[in-house]
Design an enzyme around this catalytic site. Sequence first.
Site, PDB file in Angstrom:
ATOM      1  CB  THR A 195       1.635   5.031   1.650  1.00 27.42           C
ATOM      2  OG1 THR A 195       0.322   4.631   1.252  1.00 27.42           O
ATOM      3  CG2 THR A 195       2.217   5.999   0.642  1.00 27.42           C
ATOM      4  CE  LYS A 212       0.883   0.702   3.495  1.00 26.62           C
ATOM      5  NZ  LYS A 212      -0.461   0.489   4.086  1.00 26.62           N
TER       6      LYS A 212
END
Length: 463
Positions: A69, A73
């Site tokens: 997350t 990413k």
Amino acid sequence: MINYTDGNTLVCGLIGNPVRHTMSPMIHNTLADMTDINLVYVPFEVAPDGVKNAVRGAYDLGIRGLNVTVPYKSDVIPYLKYTDPLAEAVGAVNTLVRDEALGGFRGYNTDMTGLYRAMQEEGIELEGETVVILGAGGVARPTAHLCVNKGARKVYILNRTLEKAEEIADEIDSDTVVAMDINRYREILETEEHFFAIQCTSVGLFPDVNSAVIEDEEFYRHVHAALDVVYKPLETKFLKLAAAAGAKTFSGLKMLLYQGIDAYEFWNADRDVKISKDQADRIYRSLILEVTGSRNIILEGFMGSGKTTVSQLLSDKLDLDLMDTDEAIETTEGRSISDIFAEDGEEAFRKMETELLETIVKDHWRDMVISLGGGLPLREENRSLLKEAGKVIYLKASPETVYERIKGDTTRPLLQCEDPLSKIKELQAARSDLYDAAADLVIDTDGKSPEEITQDILNGLGI
């Protein structure tokens, strides 16, 4: 049992910063329980300079897979042995899959596939669709790629900073995509009769719940379906405006659910694991309860207020376990409430109620509809425990309504007297303020059917 571990337990997890409030463990550990796979999922908060070591260390530790997350990413991509072309195109990976042959992780973007599954769940087909994307940040980029890849007729990307929208349009390099300053949205209304609107900004995210990136009602009259990637609150102002104009609406919570399901299926592809719609729906209900702060839905109120009937309706509608605290105590004690009162006295019974609540809170019981005995919220310590246990709904009824519902019922120890109606009024006068103090939501039940009361509760909770 969820999260039972031994030497054969598979480990998956989440890397990011911060990760302490993630709901992903709920999704994956529930999936492991549902599919009877010995797997646990835990969050790992990684420092900004630790991404490389986190990815390589995870492989060396035998970790089966990872979600990624914000803000990592894109940062993880250089440390992968393979990146799926779709993820590479958008420059973002959110799922790592262990590959023994490659000696590292493969990277995928299940945010995109999860979003598409969420759309399909709601009957949205992108082929031939006109899509208006609000925002040009991290979520907007894969959303735009997805729409083009699935055959959208036209994709408008609206953003306050035009250059960011143009970057995505240039990256996709298709006549299908149009970048626009968001202040020019009225130009779309002149040429497009209806479109699917996807809200990809953080506007409307709690606590900024009274804002929408576009608030013009004319815009929403052209929206036939609307998705907000924000899921807290479940019904953002953007979704409220769209719904008021007659659009079909859904929140980003289903995107969160299905990106997790896609990742879980990747990690267990060797077992050919496929999550059914029924299993997905069960997890979705748990996510809704978590987002709304309703780990359990708890009904309080005076005897005869309808708690028993309404709790059963809620349990059936939401597919949640049902508990009646009086019945739970009777089962534990092996005797009726009347017998407990007669043999041990009311104070002993009230202590049993407190002990039951303490167990619910201490052992983190969740996903239940709990119907409380009428006197349970009277203790201050019980009211504090109830706040920890879930959302408390006060079913309010007038003394006359209560009397009509329970007259002739000989199982109510407190009403075995010459004038039950006067006793009801006396007890309600003593209890009403305490019920109010315990309640998160008050529902007036006078003149309403159990079905109407149930719907009022669901509306009040935003479910």
